[in-house]
Scaffold this motif. Structure first.
Motif, PDB file in Angstrom:
ATOM      1  N   LYS A 370       0.889  -1.119  -0.042  1.00 44.16           N
ATOM      2  CA  LYS A 370      -0.002  -0.008  -0.243  1.00 44.16           C
ATOM      3  C   LYS A 370       0.910   1.221  -0.156  1.00 44.16           C
ATOM      4  CE  LYS A 370      -3.461   2.500   2.475  1.00 44.16           C
ATOM      5  NZ  LYS A 370      -4.130   2.806   3.848  1.00 44.16           N
ATOM      6  N   GLU A 372       0.292   5.483   0.688  1.00 38.91           N
ATOM      7  CA  GLU A 372      -0.581   6.532   1.482  1.00 38.91           C
ATOM      8  C   GLU A 372       0.069   8.024   1.402  1.00 38.91           C
ATOM      9  OE1 GLU A 372      -3.550   7.075   5.188  1.00 38.91           O
ATOM     10  OE2 GLU A 372      -2.651   5.101   4.957  1.00 38.91           O
ATOM     11  N   LYS A 379       4.759  10.753   2.329  1.00 40.46           N
ATOM     12  CA  LYS A 379       4.340   9.664   1.677  1.00 40.46           C
ATOM     13  C   LYS A 379       4.741   8.524   2.380  1.00 40.46           C
ATOM     14  CE  LYS A 379       5.795   8.370  -2.454  1.00 40.46           C
ATOM     15  NZ  LYS A 379       5.886   8.385  -3.902  1.00 40.46           N
TER      16      LYS A 379
END
Length: 398
Positions: A370, A372, A379
């Motif tokens: 993932k 995000e 980040k």
């Protein structure tokens, strides 16, 4: 121009007549059959139908009949279809196609062997919102479809035969689940084989032998899941909602109960509000063009256009058969409390599909999990180390 014979002068037959006479403009209901003479007479008067009868075969064989639209109770579908086969008349049949997959397959094969056009009238696969969302899915906007959920609930059907398990063939799963299952099949891919079903069903409120409430999961060969939620016990009107989730996006659809048209009334006027509305006072949720919003007009346009072009419609008898097979598995599962296989002795879709790998490479040493953006703008990336299986995170500072 199509000369249409409608079999059934009741609730659904009237919806069909409204749609047929109100859109393409060149189609004409020329014959109507009803089991009760008073129903046939009233229908013929309301829709200016030249010929009415209480003899089903007479209606189908009539010289003014080119297309037969079946708007009859479930237990009469096969009889009507076989008469259309006998007289070589194109046929459109309301949902569900059969009470069982065996019944549906007989109808499908009979029409194909006779070489007659046969369309499955699955209106909720033709609603404006559904058609637009399906285009987005088919264009790849949502990526690979992982989950498709459809819900139809209301206080229960309008006619006595629905509540009789022998005549109807089932309860809420057959009546409403047929919509939900076919909606999910379209989103997941109708050429993807349904493998097995897990279903809970119960009779919670109504004094009937069939189920009035059910929830089911349909597992597909590519790993996708279809979900249906159906009930004849929901209070407050008719609730039609769909959700689709893919690797790249999500769609939510509310097709009926809350469409942006809301009205409060003390009850003055005593007018029709919307299908399955339970009250004519208080806050109401009318529908601007009910036949169109429920997909009927798009459905008939597709059917007649396909017939004129010599093509298959978007929804065929074979689709109805697959839906019936899934429902059969759901009923078995509701009894056994186990995942039950979908028995499809005639399958025309892809074979040998499997669930795609969940592993996406980030770099030579890591699998990607993932990414995000945090509230402060940093980040963060979550990764899995290939060599050890350890889960780690990396942050990029602003």
């Amino acid at each position: 121009m199509a000369q249409v014979c409608i079999l059934g002068g009741g609730f659904i037959g009237r919806f069909y007549a409204d749609s047929l006479t109100g859109r393409r403009g060149k189609d004409q209901v020329s014959v109507v059959y009803a089991r009760k003479e008073e129903t046939a007479i009233r229908f013929a008067k309301d829709y200016q139908v030249a010929h009415y009868t209480t003899d089903m075969e007479e209606a189908i064989a009539h010289s003014a009949t080119e297309f037969v639209v079946i708007a009859l109770p479930n237990f009469l579908h096969e009889e009507a279809v076989m008469l259309c086969v006998k007289h070589k008349k194109a046929v459109l049949c309301t949902k569900p196609l059969g009470r069982t997959a065996e019944e549906a397959l007989r109808m499908t094969q009979a029409c194909e062997n006779a070489g007659i056009f046969a369309g499955y009238l699955e209106d909720l696969c033709y609603t404006p919102k559904f058609l637009k969302s399906l285009k987005s899915v088919q264009s790849g906007a949502l990526g690979r479809i992982l989950w498709a959920k459809s819900r139809e609930t209301h206080p229960g059907p309008h006619a006595d035969w629905f509540w009789d398990i022998q005549k109807a063939g089932g309860g809420a799963v057959l009546d409403l689940g047929c919509h939900c299952i076919e909606i999910a099949r379209n989103f997941i891919g109708k050429d993807v084989r349904p493998v097995e079903v897990m279903c809970w069903a119960d009779t919670q409120v109504k004094p009937i032998d069939a189920e009035d409430h059910a929830i089911g999961l349909v597992k597909y060969q590519n790993g996708a899941i279809g979900q249906f939620e159906v009930s004849w016990t929901f209070r407050g009107g008719m609730d039609l909602r769909d959700e689709v989730m893919g690797t790249e996006g999500t769609i939510w659809i509310n097709s009926f109960l809350r469409t942006g048209f809301e009205m409060f009334t003390s009850g003055a006027g005593k007018s029709y509000v919307a299908e399955k509305a339970e009250s004519d006072s208080g806050w109401q949720f009318p529908v601007g063009d009910e036949a169109h919003e429920l997909g009927y007009t798009n459905m008939f346009t597709d059917m007649f256009d396909a017939y004129e072009k010599g093509e298959k419609p978007m929804e065929t008898f074979y689709d109805g058969y697959v839906v019936n097979a899934i429902i059969d598995a759901a009923y078995r599962s509701a009894k056994t409390k186990l995942w039950e296989p979908v028995q499809l002795p005639e399958w025309r879709g892809q074979e040998g599909l499997s669930k795609p790998s969940v592993y996406q490479e980030f770099d030579a040493d890591h699998w990607f999990i993932k990414e995000e953006i945090l509230p402060n703008g940093d980040k963060k990336v979550i990764l899995k180390v290939k060599a050890t299986g350890e889960i780690i995170e990396k942050e990029t500072w602003v």
